[in-house]
Scaffold this motif. Structure first.
Motif, PDB file in Angstrom:
ATOM      1  N   VAL A   1      21.163  32.121  54.058  1.00 30.48           N
ATOM      2  CA  VAL A   1      22.441  31.966  53.366  1.00 30.48           C
ATOM      3  C   VAL A   1      22.563  33.004  52.251  1.00 30.48           C
ATOM      4  O   VAL A   1      21.574  33.624  51.850  1.00 30.48           O
ATOM      5  N   PRO A   2      23.791  33.214  51.732  1.00 26.65           N
ATOM      6  CA  PRO A   2      23.965  34.224  50.684  1.00 26.65           C
ATOM      7  C   PRO A   2      23.183  33.946  49.413  1.00 26.65           C
ATOM      8  O   PRO A   2      22.745  34.876  48.723  1.00 26.65           O
ATOM      9  N   SER A   3      23.004  32.674  49.079  1.00 28.34           N
ATOM     10  CA  SER A   3      22.294  32.316  47.852  1.00 28.34           C
ATOM     11  C   SER A   3      21.851  30.863  47.943  1.00 28.34           C
ATOM     12  O   SER A   3      22.349  30.094  48.771  1.00 28.34           O
ATOM     13  N   VAL A   4      20.936  30.509  47.063  1.00 28.14           N
ATOM     14  CA  VAL A   4      20.495  29.109  46.988  1.00 28.14           C
ATOM     15  C   VAL A   4      21.513  28.356  46.137  1.00 28.14           C
ATOM     16  O   VAL A   4      21.356  28.172  44.937  1.00 28.14           O
ATOM     17  N   ASP A   5      22.567  27.959  46.801  1.00 28.57           N
ATOM     18  CA  ASP A   5      23.682  27.289  46.133  1.00 28.57           C
ATOM     19  C   ASP A   5      24.228  26.249  47.104  1.00 28.57           C
ATOM     20  O   ASP A   5      24.379  26.530  48.294  1.00 28.57           O
ATOM     21  N   PRO A   6      24.536  25.063  46.629  1.00 22.45           N
ATOM     22  CA  PRO A   6      24.979  24.015  47.557  1.00 22.45           C
ATOM     23  C   PRO A   6      26.237  24.358  48.345  1.00 22.45           C
ATOM     24  O   PRO A   6      26.391  23.899  49.484  1.00 22.45           O
ATOM     25  N   VAL A   7      27.141  25.163  47.786  1.00 22.39           N
ATOM     26  CA  VAL A   7      28.420  25.421  48.458  1.00 22.39           C
ATOM     27  C   VAL A   7      28.249  26.223  49.744  1.00 22.39           C
ATOM     28  O   VAL A   7      28.673  25.771  50.822  1.00 22.39           O
ATOM     29  N   PRO A   8      27.643  27.437  49.719  1.00 24.64           N
ATOM     30  CA  PRO A   8      27.473  28.143  50.993  1.00 24.64           C
ATOM     31  C   PRO A   8      26.568  27.408  51.968  1.00 24.64           C
ATOM     32  O   PRO A   8      26.793  27.451  53.179  1.00 24.64           O
ATOM     33  N   ILE A   9      25.556  26.718  51.459  1.00 26.28           N
ATOM     34  CA  ILE A   9      24.686  25.955  52.352  1.00 26.28           C
ATOM     35  C   ILE A   9      25.499  24.882  53.072  1.00 26.28           C
ATOM     36  O   ILE A   9      25.408  24.717  54.295  1.00 26.28           O
ATOM     37  N   LYS A  10      26.325  24.161  52.325  1.00 25.60           N
ATOM     38  CA  LYS A  10      27.188  23.129  52.916  1.00 25.60           C
ATOM     39  C   LYS A  10      28.104  23.730  53.973  1.00 25.60           C
ATOM     40  O   LYS A  10      28.294  23.147  55.049  1.00 25.60           O
ATOM     41  N   GLN A  11      28.661  24.899  53.693  1.00 26.53           N
ATOM     42  CA  GLN A  11      29.595  25.520  54.633  1.00 26.53           C
ATOM     43  C   GLN A  11      28.888  25.968  55.912  1.00 26.53           C
ATOM     44  O   GLN A  11      29.450  25.842  57.005  1.00 26.53           O
ATOM     45  N   TYR A  12      27.675  26.491  55.796  1.00 20.48           N
ATOM     46  CA  TYR A  12      26.926  26.895  56.991  1.00 20.48           C
ATOM     47  C   TYR A  12      26.542  25.669  57.816  1.00 20.48           C
ATOM     48  O   TYR A  12      26.680  25.672  59.047  1.00 20.48           O
ATOM     49  N   LEU A  13      26.060  24.625  57.176  1.00 21.84           N
ATOM     50  CA  LEU A  13      25.660  23.429  57.915  1.00 21.84           C
ATOM     51  C   LEU A  13      26.852  22.767  58.599  1.00 21.84           C
ATOM     52  O   LEU A  13      26.715  22.226  59.700  1.00 21.84           O
ATOM     53  N   ALA A  14      28.005  22.827  57.969  1.00 19.40           N
ATOM     54  CA  ALA A  14      29.198  22.214  58.555  1.00 19.40           C
ATOM     55  C   ALA A  14      29.628  22.905  59.837  1.00 19.40           C
ATOM     56  O   ALA A  14      30.332  22.316  60.661  1.00 19.40           O
ATOM     57  N   ARG A  15      29.190  24.137  60.047  1.00 20.33           N
ATOM     58  CA  ARG A  15      29.510  24.865  61.275  1.00 20.33           C
ATOM     59  C   ARG A  15      28.577  24.456  62.415  1.00 20.33           C
ATOM     60  O   ARG A  15      28.893  24.660  63.577  1.00 20.33           O
ATOM     61  N   GLY A  16      27.380  23.968  62.087  1.00 16.87           N
ATOM     62  CA  GLY A  16      26.416  23.582  63.113  1.00 16.87           C
ATOM     63  C   GLY A  16      25.068  24.257  62.977  1.00 16.87           C
ATOM     64  O   GLY A  16      24.208  24.127  63.857  1.00 16.87           O
ATOM     65  N   VAL A  17      24.855  24.998  61.887  1.00 21.29           N
ATOM     66  CA  VAL A  17      23.556  25.628  61.630  1.00 21.29           C
ATOM     67  C   VAL A  17      22.522  24.530  61.360  1.00 21.29           C
ATOM     68  O   VAL A  17      22.786  23.575  60.639  1.00 21.29           O
ATOM     69  N   GLN A  18      21.321  24.691  61.950  1.00 22.22           N
ATOM     70  CA  GLN A  18      20.286  23.659  61.831  1.00 22.22           C
ATOM     71  C   GLN A  18      19.021  24.141  61.120  1.00 22.22           C
ATOM     72  O   GLN A  18      18.012  23.437  61.115  1.00 22.22           O
ATOM     73  N   GLY A  19      19.101  25.301  60.512  1.00 15.20           N
ATOM     74  CA  GLY A  19      17.973  25.794  59.734  1.00 15.20           C
ATOM     75  C   GLY A  19      18.492  26.726  58.662  1.00 15.20           C
ATOM     76  O   GLY A  19      19.323  27.593  58.923  1.00 15.20           O
ATOM     77  N   ILE A  20      18.016  26.548  57.431  1.00 15.52           N
ATOM     78  CA  ILE A  20      18.500  27.328  56.299  1.00 15.52           C
ATOM     79  C   ILE A  20      17.334  28.028  55.615  1.00 15.52           C
ATOM     80  O   ILE A  20      16.339  27.393  55.254  1.00 15.52           O
ATOM     81  N   GLN A  21      17.472  29.350  55.453  1.00 19.40           N
ATOM     82  CA  GLN A  21      16.523  30.128  54.662  1.00 19.40           C
ATOM     83  C   GLN A  21      17.179  30.484  53.339  1.00 19.40           C
ATOM     84  O   GLN A  21      18.214  31.148  53.306  1.00 19.40           O
ATOM     85  N   GLY A  22      16.583  30.030  52.253  1.00 19.98           N
ATOM     86  CA  GLY A  22      17.121  30.310  50.933  1.00 19.98           C
ATOM     87  C   GLY A  22      16.478  31.544  50.345  1.00 19.98           C
ATOM     88  O   GLY A  22      15.267  31.573  50.144  1.00 19.98           O
ATOM     89  N   PRO A  23      17.260  32.594  50.052  1.00 17.17           N
ATOM     90  CA  PRO A  23      16.682  33.821  49.500  1.00 17.17           C
ATOM     91  C   PRO A  23      16.396  33.699  48.007  1.00 17.17           C
ATOM     92  O   PRO A  23      17.044  32.925  47.294  1.00 17.17           O
ATOM     93  N   GLY A  24      15.425  34.464  47.561  1.00 16.53           N
ATOM     94  CA  GLY A  24      15.177  34.589  46.133  1.00 16.53           C
ATOM     95  C   GLY A  24      14.823  33.301  45.423  1.00 16.53           C
ATOM     96  O   GLY A  24      15.208  33.099  44.266  1.00 16.53           O
ATOM     97  N   VAL A  25      14.065  32.424  46.063  1.00 15.85           N
ATOM     98  CA  VAL A  25      13.656  31.174  45.410  1.00 15.85           C
ATOM     99  C   VAL A  25      12.573  31.500  44.386  1.00 15.85           C
ATOM    100  O   VAL A  25      11.525  32.045  44.721  1.00 15.85           O
ATOM    101  N   GLU A  26      12.835  31.156  43.135  1.00 20.16           N
ATOM    102  CA  GLU A  26      11.934  31.541  42.043  1.00 20.16           C
ATOM    103  C   GLU A  26      11.421  30.371  41.219  1.00 20.16           C
ATOM    104  O   GLU A  26      10.664  30.579  40.263  1.00 20.16           O
ATOM    105  N   SER A  27      11.816  29.156  41.563  1.00 20.34           N
ATOM    106  CA  SER A  27      11.403  28.009  40.755  1.00 20.34           C
ATOM    107  C   SER A  27      11.423  26.740  41.588  1.00 20.34           C
ATOM    108  O   SER A  27      12.051  26.677  42.653  1.00 20.34           O
ATOM    109  N   GLY A  28      10.747  25.735  41.066  1.00 20.29           N
ATOM    110  CA  GLY A  28      10.783  24.437  41.715  1.00 20.29           C
ATOM    111  C   GLY A  28      12.188  23.854  41.720  1.00 20.29           C
ATOM    112  O   GLY A  28      12.582  23.180  42.681  1.00 20.29           O
ATOM    113  N   GLU A  29      12.958  24.123  40.659  1.00 17.03           N
ATOM    114  CA  GLU A  29      14.325  23.622  40.588  1.00 17.03           C
ATOM    115  C   GLU A  29      15.182  24.220  41.703  1.00 17.03           C
ATOM    116  O   GLU A  29      15.964  23.509  42.334  1.00 17.03           O
TER     117      GLU A  29
END
Length: 252
Positions: free
Chosen positions: A72-100
């Motif tokens: 996805v473009p970023s670790v943000d709930p909005v684009p992730i939600k939009q990709y999953l709503a299309r039918g995507v079943q796996g998400i790679q979050g770029p630039g993860v730098e923290s537990g949060e």
């Protein structure tokens, strides 16, 4: 959605095989199916896909029994939600730098109680059509359990901060795998343009060791990728290498 082919392949004792796409093409999806690939992976961070194109790709892939994953473009709930709503079943979050950030990534991918994924009327939710939910899953709760069971989540580590905070990142239960961003990691470690530098290799070795100790896989343990752009360019360059100086044919 069909069963996630990554989990199915891994249960068979093999890696899943995916075509990695940086531009939209339902023809490439069909060719991946004809070649016997398990699915396609969309680079939504560095590639170019709009939501309608993702929808079409998922529709073609799912009809063929293939799985679609995406960075996805970023670790943000909005684009992730939009990709999953299309039918995507796996998400790679770029630039993860923290537990949060890892927790936001996980929460965005899974429905309650495992996460906080939003419900909507898209094709990834079977258009929120209750008769379908009842027929296929025995109701909404059955769908939620199935969707969570078939969700695959990857944290991409690309910086010194991700190294420093690895323990917190891999402690998030919903993260299935970690992967690296070699070039961005090189820049973060002060050796830009040198992804094979000893500093980068040492960082990746350390991350791998610590992640495995925490019970996490590397993405490369579970999925093997063919990058469409590289495959096409290699084929064309190979052709030119063999045939660039072919003589003009003779007319009888």
């Amino acid at each position: 959605m069909p069963i996630n082919r990554i989990f199915a392949a891994n249960k068979e004792g093999r890696k899943a095989h995916f075509l990695q796409m940086h531009f939209p093409s339902t023809e490439l999806v069909e060719m991946a199916h004809l070649a016997g690939m398990d699915g396609v992976d969309l680079d939504g961070e560095q590639g170019h896909f709009d939501l309608s194109e993702i929808d079409e790709i998922c529709r073609v892939a799912n009809a063929a029994g293939m799985t679609v994953t995406a960075r996805v473009p970023s670790v943000d709930p909005v684009p992730i939600k939009q990709y999953l709503a299309r039918g995507v079943q796996g998400i790679q979050g770029p630039g993860v730098e923290s537990g949060e950030q890892a927790q936001i990534l996980s929460d965005s991918c899974y429905y309650t109680p495992e996460g906080k994924r939003s419900w909507g009327p898209g094709r990834g939710h079977y258009y929120d059509y209750l008769p379908t939910m009842n027929d296929k899953f025995g109701g909404n709760k059955g769908y939620i359990a199935d969707a969570n069971e078939n969700m695959f989540v990857i944290a991409q580590l690309e910086s010194q901060a991700s190294i420093d905070n690895l323990d917190a990142i891999v402690s998030v239960p919903g993260i299935d795998c970690i992967t690296f961003g070699q070039n961005d990691m090189a820049s973060s470690l002060g050796v830009p343009g040198e992804p094979g530098h000893d500093k980068v290799n040492a960082a990746h070795a350390d991350l791998e060791k610590r992640a495995r100790a925490a019970g996490k896989h590397l993405l490369s343990d579970r999925v093997s990728y063919v990058r469409a752009t590289v495959a096409l360019l290699d084929t064309m360059r190979g052709h030119l290498s063999e045939h660039r100086d072919d003589a003009v044919g003779q007319i009888s």
